[in-house]
Design a protein around this motif. Sequence first.
Motif, PDB file in Angstrom:
ATOM      1  N   SER A   1       0.849  -1.199   0.000  1.00 43.26           N
ATOM      2  CA  SER A   1       0.000   0.000   0.000  1.00 43.26           C
ATOM      3  C   SER A   1       0.880   1.243   0.000  1.00 43.26           C
ATOM      4  O   SER A   1       1.909   1.291   0.683  1.00 43.26           O
TER       5      SER A   1
ATOM      6  N   GLU B   1      -1.084   9.740  -7.563  1.00 44.00           N
ATOM      7  CA  GLU B   1      -1.897   8.528  -7.373  1.00 44.00           C
ATOM      8  C   GLU B   1      -2.400   8.012  -8.723  1.00 44.00           C
ATOM      9  O   GLU B   1      -2.274   6.819  -9.029  1.00 44.00           O
ATOM     10  N   GLY B   2      -2.959   8.908  -9.528  1.00 50.48           N
ATOM     11  CA  GLY B   2      -3.566   8.496 -10.801  1.00 50.48           C
ATOM     12  C   GLY B   2      -2.548   7.928 -11.769  1.00 50.48           C
ATOM     13  O   GLY B   2      -2.789   6.900 -12.413  1.00 50.48           O
TER      14      GLY B   2
ATOM     15  N   ARG C   1      -1.208   4.577 -10.417  1.00 48.46           N
ATOM     16  CA  ARG C   1      -2.243   3.536 -10.560  1.00 48.46           C
ATOM     17  C   ARG C   1      -2.191   2.954 -11.982  1.00 48.46           C
ATOM     18  O   ARG C   1      -2.236   1.738 -12.167  1.00 48.46           O
TER      19      ARG C   1
ATOM     20  N   TRP D   1       1.191   1.053 -12.508  1.00 45.78           N
ATOM     21  CA  TRP D   1       1.203  -0.227 -11.786  1.00 45.78           C
ATOM     22  C   TRP D   1       0.264  -1.226 -12.450  1.00 45.78           C
ATOM     23  O   TRP D   1       0.573  -2.423 -12.534  1.00 45.78           O
ATOM     24  N   ALA D   2      -0.867  -0.756 -12.963  1.00 44.55           N
ATOM     25  CA  ALA D   2      -1.801  -1.651 -13.653  1.00 44.55           C
ATOM     26  C   ALA D   2      -1.128  -2.253 -14.883  1.00 44.55           C
ATOM     27  O   ALA D   2      -1.353  -3.420 -15.212  1.00 44.55           O
TER      28      ALA D   2
ATOM     29  N   GLN E   1      -1.774  -6.835  -6.267  1.00 43.61           N
ATOM     30  CA  GLN E   1      -2.699  -5.802  -5.785  1.00 43.61           C
ATOM     31  C   GLN E   1      -1.976  -4.821  -4.886  1.00 43.61           C
ATOM     32  O   GLN E   1      -1.243  -5.217  -3.993  1.00 43.61           O
TER      33      GLN E   1
ATOM     34  N   LEU F   1      -3.753   1.969  -3.177  1.00 43.64           N
ATOM     35  CA  LEU F   1      -3.203   3.296  -3.495  1.00 43.64           C
ATOM     36  C   LEU F   1      -4.199   4.363  -3.109  1.00 43.64           C
ATOM     37  O   LEU F   1      -5.411   4.203  -3.325  1.00 43.64           O
ATOM     38  N   ASP F   2      -3.697   5.466  -2.549  1.00 47.18           N
ATOM     39  CA  ASP F   2      -4.585   6.573  -2.187  1.00 47.18           C
ATOM     40  C   ASP F   2      -3.728   7.840  -2.122  1.00 47.18           C
ATOM     41  O   ASP F   2      -2.491   7.783  -2.207  1.00 47.18           O
ATOM     42  N   SER F   3      -4.394   8.982  -1.960  1.00 45.28           N
ATOM     43  CA  SER F   3      -3.654  10.225  -1.754  1.00 45.28           C
ATOM     44  C   SER F   3      -4.380  11.047  -0.702  1.00 45.28           C
ATOM     45  O   SER F   3      -5.569  10.835  -0.435  1.00 45.28           O
TER      46      SER F   3
ATOM     47  N   GLN G   1     -11.477  11.326  -8.122  1.00 45.04           N
ATOM     48  CA  GLN G   1     -10.816  11.401  -6.809  1.00 45.04           C
ATOM     49  C   GLN G   1     -11.412  12.547  -5.990  1.00 45.04           C
ATOM     50  O   GLN G   1     -11.853  13.552  -6.539  1.00 45.04           O
TER      51      GLN G   1
ATOM     52  N   SER H   1       7.012   7.712 -11.431  1.00 45.27           N
ATOM     53  CA  SER H   1       6.101   6.565 -11.303  1.00 45.27           C
ATOM     54  C   SER H   1       6.709   5.312 -11.918  1.00 45.27           C
ATOM     55  O   SER H   1       6.559   4.212 -11.373  1.00 45.27           O
TER      56      SER H   1
END
Length: 171
Positions: free
Chosen positions: A8, A24-25, A28, A31-32, A39, A42-44, A74, A149
Amino acid sequence: MSIKPINSVLFVCLGNICRSPLAEGVFRAVWAERGRGHQMLLDSAGTGGWHAGQEPDRRSIAVASKHGLDISGQRARKVLPGDFSRFDLILGMDRANVRDLKALAPQAARDRVHLYLDFATGKAADVPDPYYDGAEAFASVYRMIREASEALAKRLEASVSPTSGQASSTI
Ligand code: 4NP
Protein backbone atom coordinates in the motif's frame (compact mmCIF):
# COMPACT_ATOMS: atom_id res chain seq x y z
CA MET A 1 16.70 -3.42 9.00
CA SER A 2 13.39 -5.27 9.00
CA ILE A 3 11.81 -6.83 5.92
CA LYS A 4 8.60 -5.05 5.04
CA PRO A 5 6.00 -5.99 2.51
CA ILE A 6 4.91 -3.00 0.44
CA ASN A 7 1.27 -3.53 -0.39
CA SER A 8 0.00 0.00 0.00
CA VAL A 9 1.21 3.49 -0.89
CA LEU A 10 -0.19 6.88 0.17
CA PHE A 11 0.81 9.94 -1.88
CA VAL A 12 0.71 13.18 0.10
CA CYS A 13 0.93 16.89 -0.75
CA LEU A 14 -0.44 20.00 0.95
CA GLY A 15 -3.95 20.36 -0.47
CA ASN A 16 -4.50 16.94 -2.13
CA ILE A 17 -5.88 18.67 -5.21
CA CYS A 18 -2.84 19.29 -7.48
CA ARG A 19 0.19 17.00 -7.06
CA SER A 20 -0.81 13.94 -5.03
CA PRO A 21 -3.97 13.17 -7.06
CA LEU A 22 -1.74 13.14 -10.16
CA ALA A 23 0.85 10.98 -8.39
CA GLU A 24 -1.90 8.53 -7.37
CA GLY A 25 -3.57 8.50 -10.80
CA VAL A 26 -0.36 8.12 -12.81
CA PHE A 27 1.07 5.44 -10.51
CA ARG A 28 -2.24 3.54 -10.56
CA ALA A 29 -2.02 3.40 -14.38
CA VAL A 30 1.69 2.50 -14.41
CA TRP A 31 1.20 -0.23 -11.79
CA ALA A 32 -1.80 -1.65 -13.65
CA GLU A 33 0.46 -1.95 -16.74
CA ARG A 34 3.47 -3.42 -15.03
CA GLY A 35 2.57 -4.62 -11.56
CA ARG A 36 2.16 -8.27 -12.70
CA GLY A 37 -1.24 -8.50 -11.07
CA HIS A 38 0.07 -7.70 -7.60
CA GLN A 39 -2.70 -5.80 -5.79
CA MET A 40 -1.55 -2.52 -4.34
CA LEU A 41 -3.73 -0.25 -2.18
CA LEU A 42 -3.20 3.30 -3.49
CA ASP A 43 -4.58 6.57 -2.19
CA SER A 44 -3.65 10.22 -1.75
CA ALA A 45 -4.20 12.82 0.96
CA GLY A 46 -3.22 16.32 2.03
CA THR A 47 -1.52 17.52 5.19
CA GLY A 48 -4.07 20.37 5.06
CA GLY A 49 -7.81 19.83 4.96
CA TRP A 50 -9.03 23.03 3.24
CA HIS A 51 -10.07 21.23 0.07
CA ALA A 52 -11.52 18.09 1.69
CA GLY A 53 -14.30 16.60 -0.43
CA GLN A 54 -13.29 18.50 -3.58
CA GLU A 55 -12.29 16.99 -6.88
CA PRO A 56 -8.73 17.59 -8.11
CA ASP A 57 -7.77 21.04 -9.40
CA ARG A 58 -9.08 21.48 -12.97
CA ARG A 59 -5.49 21.99 -14.19
CA SER A 60 -4.46 18.58 -12.79
CA ILE A 61 -7.56 16.98 -14.31
CA ALA A 62 -6.66 18.64 -17.65
CA VAL A 63 -3.01 17.54 -17.76
CA ALA A 64 -3.98 13.99 -16.75
CA SER A 65 -6.70 13.93 -19.40
CA LYS A 66 -4.21 15.10 -22.04
CA HIS A 67 -2.25 11.94 -21.25
CA GLY A 68 -5.29 9.65 -21.30
CA LEU A 69 -5.99 9.50 -17.56
CA ASP A 70 -9.23 10.41 -15.81
CA ILE A 71 -8.54 11.50 -12.23
CA SER A 72 -11.80 13.46 -11.84
CA GLY A 73 -13.35 10.80 -9.59
CA GLN A 74 -10.82 11.40 -6.81
CA ARG A 75 -11.87 13.46 -3.77
CA ALA A 76 -9.49 15.34 -1.52
CA ARG A 77 -9.05 14.35 2.10
CA LYS A 78 -6.77 15.18 4.97
CA VAL A 79 -4.16 12.74 6.27
CA LEU A 80 -5.70 10.65 9.08
CA PRO A 81 -3.92 9.13 12.10
CA GLY A 82 -4.90 5.67 10.84
CA ASP A 83 -2.98 6.23 7.59
CA PHE A 84 0.28 5.57 9.42
CA SER A 85 -0.73 1.99 10.13
CA ARG A 86 -2.81 1.43 7.00
CA PHE A 87 -0.10 2.35 4.47
CA ASP A 88 3.28 0.63 4.18
CA LEU A 89 4.78 3.56 2.30
CA ILE A 90 3.85 7.26 2.66
CA LEU A 91 5.41 9.56 0.07
CA GLY A 92 5.45 13.34 0.55
CA MET A 93 5.73 15.46 -2.60
CA ASP A 94 8.05 18.02 -1.00
CA ARG A 95 10.22 18.41 2.07
CA ALA A 96 7.60 20.42 3.94
CA ASN A 97 5.11 17.58 3.41
CA VAL A 98 7.68 15.08 4.71
CA ARG A 99 8.42 17.24 7.75
CA ASP A 100 4.70 17.61 8.52
CA LEU A 101 4.07 13.88 8.02
CA LYS A 102 6.95 12.92 10.32
CA ALA A 103 5.56 15.27 12.97
CA LEU A 104 2.14 13.61 12.69
CA ALA A 105 3.42 10.03 12.54
CA PRO A 106 3.74 7.83 15.61
CA GLN A 107 7.42 7.14 16.31
CA ALA A 108 7.15 3.54 15.12
CA ALA A 109 5.76 4.60 11.71
CA ARG A 110 8.20 7.40 10.91
CA ASP A 111 10.32 5.17 8.70
CA ARG A 112 7.32 4.69 6.39
CA VAL A 113 7.52 8.36 5.41
CA HIS A 114 9.82 9.35 2.52
CA LEU A 115 10.35 12.15 0.04
CA TYR A 116 8.62 10.93 -3.13
CA LEU A 117 11.34 11.65 -5.73
CA ASP A 118 14.09 10.51 -3.40
CA PHE A 119 12.40 7.17 -2.75
CA ALA A 120 11.44 6.63 -6.40
CA THR A 121 14.54 7.90 -8.22
CA GLY A 122 17.23 8.48 -5.59
CA LYS A 123 17.21 12.21 -6.42
CA ALA A 124 16.45 14.23 -3.27
CA ALA A 125 14.28 16.88 -4.94
CA ASP A 126 10.81 18.31 -4.35
CA VAL A 127 7.85 18.14 -6.70
CA PRO A 128 7.16 21.89 -6.54
CA ASP A 129 3.72 23.21 -5.63
CA PRO A 130 2.12 24.40 -8.91
CA TYR A 131 -1.02 25.88 -7.29
CA TYR A 132 -0.16 29.54 -7.92
CA ASP A 133 1.41 28.90 -11.33
CA GLY A 134 0.10 28.25 -14.82
CA ALA A 135 -0.45 25.28 -17.08
CA GLU A 136 3.30 24.91 -17.81
CA ALA A 137 3.95 24.25 -14.11
CA PHE A 138 1.31 21.51 -14.18
CA ALA A 139 2.88 20.06 -17.33
CA SER A 140 6.26 20.04 -15.60
CA VAL A 141 4.79 18.39 -12.47
CA TYR A 142 3.16 15.78 -14.70
CA ARG A 143 6.49 14.96 -16.39
CA MET A 144 8.27 14.61 -13.03
CA ILE A 145 5.51 12.37 -11.71
CA ARG A 146 5.40 10.23 -14.86
CA GLU A 147 9.14 9.57 -14.70
CA ALA A 148 9.05 8.96 -10.94
CA SER A 149 6.10 6.57 -11.30
CA GLU A 150 8.04 4.34 -13.69
CA ALA A 151 11.00 4.33 -11.30
CA LEU A 152 8.74 3.67 -8.30
CA ALA A 153 7.05 0.76 -10.09
CA LYS A 154 10.47 -0.74 -10.88
CA ARG A 155 11.54 -0.38 -7.27
CA LEU A 156 8.34 -1.89 -5.90
CA GLU A 157 8.29 -4.66 -8.53
CA ALA A 158 11.77 -5.63 -7.47
CA SER A 159 10.50 -5.96 -3.89
CA VAL A 160 7.56 -8.18 -4.82
CA SER A 161 8.20 -11.86 -5.37
CA PRO A 162 6.48 -13.04 -8.58
CA THR A 163 5.43 -16.34 -6.99
CA SER A 164 4.34 -15.47 -3.46
CA GLY A 165 3.17 -11.90 -3.92
CA GLN A 166 5.19 -11.08 -0.81
CA ALA A 167 7.75 -8.33 -0.61
CA SER A 168 11.31 -9.43 -0.23
CA SER A 169 13.38 -6.29 0.03
CA THR A 170 13.88 -3.65 2.64
CA ILE A 171 12.89 -0.01 2.54
P1 4NP B 1 -1.20 20.62 -3.74
O1 4NP B 1 -1.34 22.17 -4.15
O2 4NP B 1 -0.58 20.59 -2.39
O3 4NP B 1 -0.31 20.07 -4.81
O4 4NP B 1 -2.60 20.05 -3.78
C1 4NP B 1 -1.98 23.11 -3.33
C2 4NP B 1 -3.36 23.19 -3.31
C3 4NP B 1 -3.98 24.15 -2.52
C4 4NP B 1 -3.21 25.02 -1.76
C5 4NP B 1 -1.83 24.93 -1.78
C6 4NP B 1 -1.22 23.96 -2.57
N1 4NP B 1 -3.83 26.00 -0.99
O5 4NP B 1 -3.11 26.83 -0.37
O6 4NP B 1 -5.06 26.05 -0.91
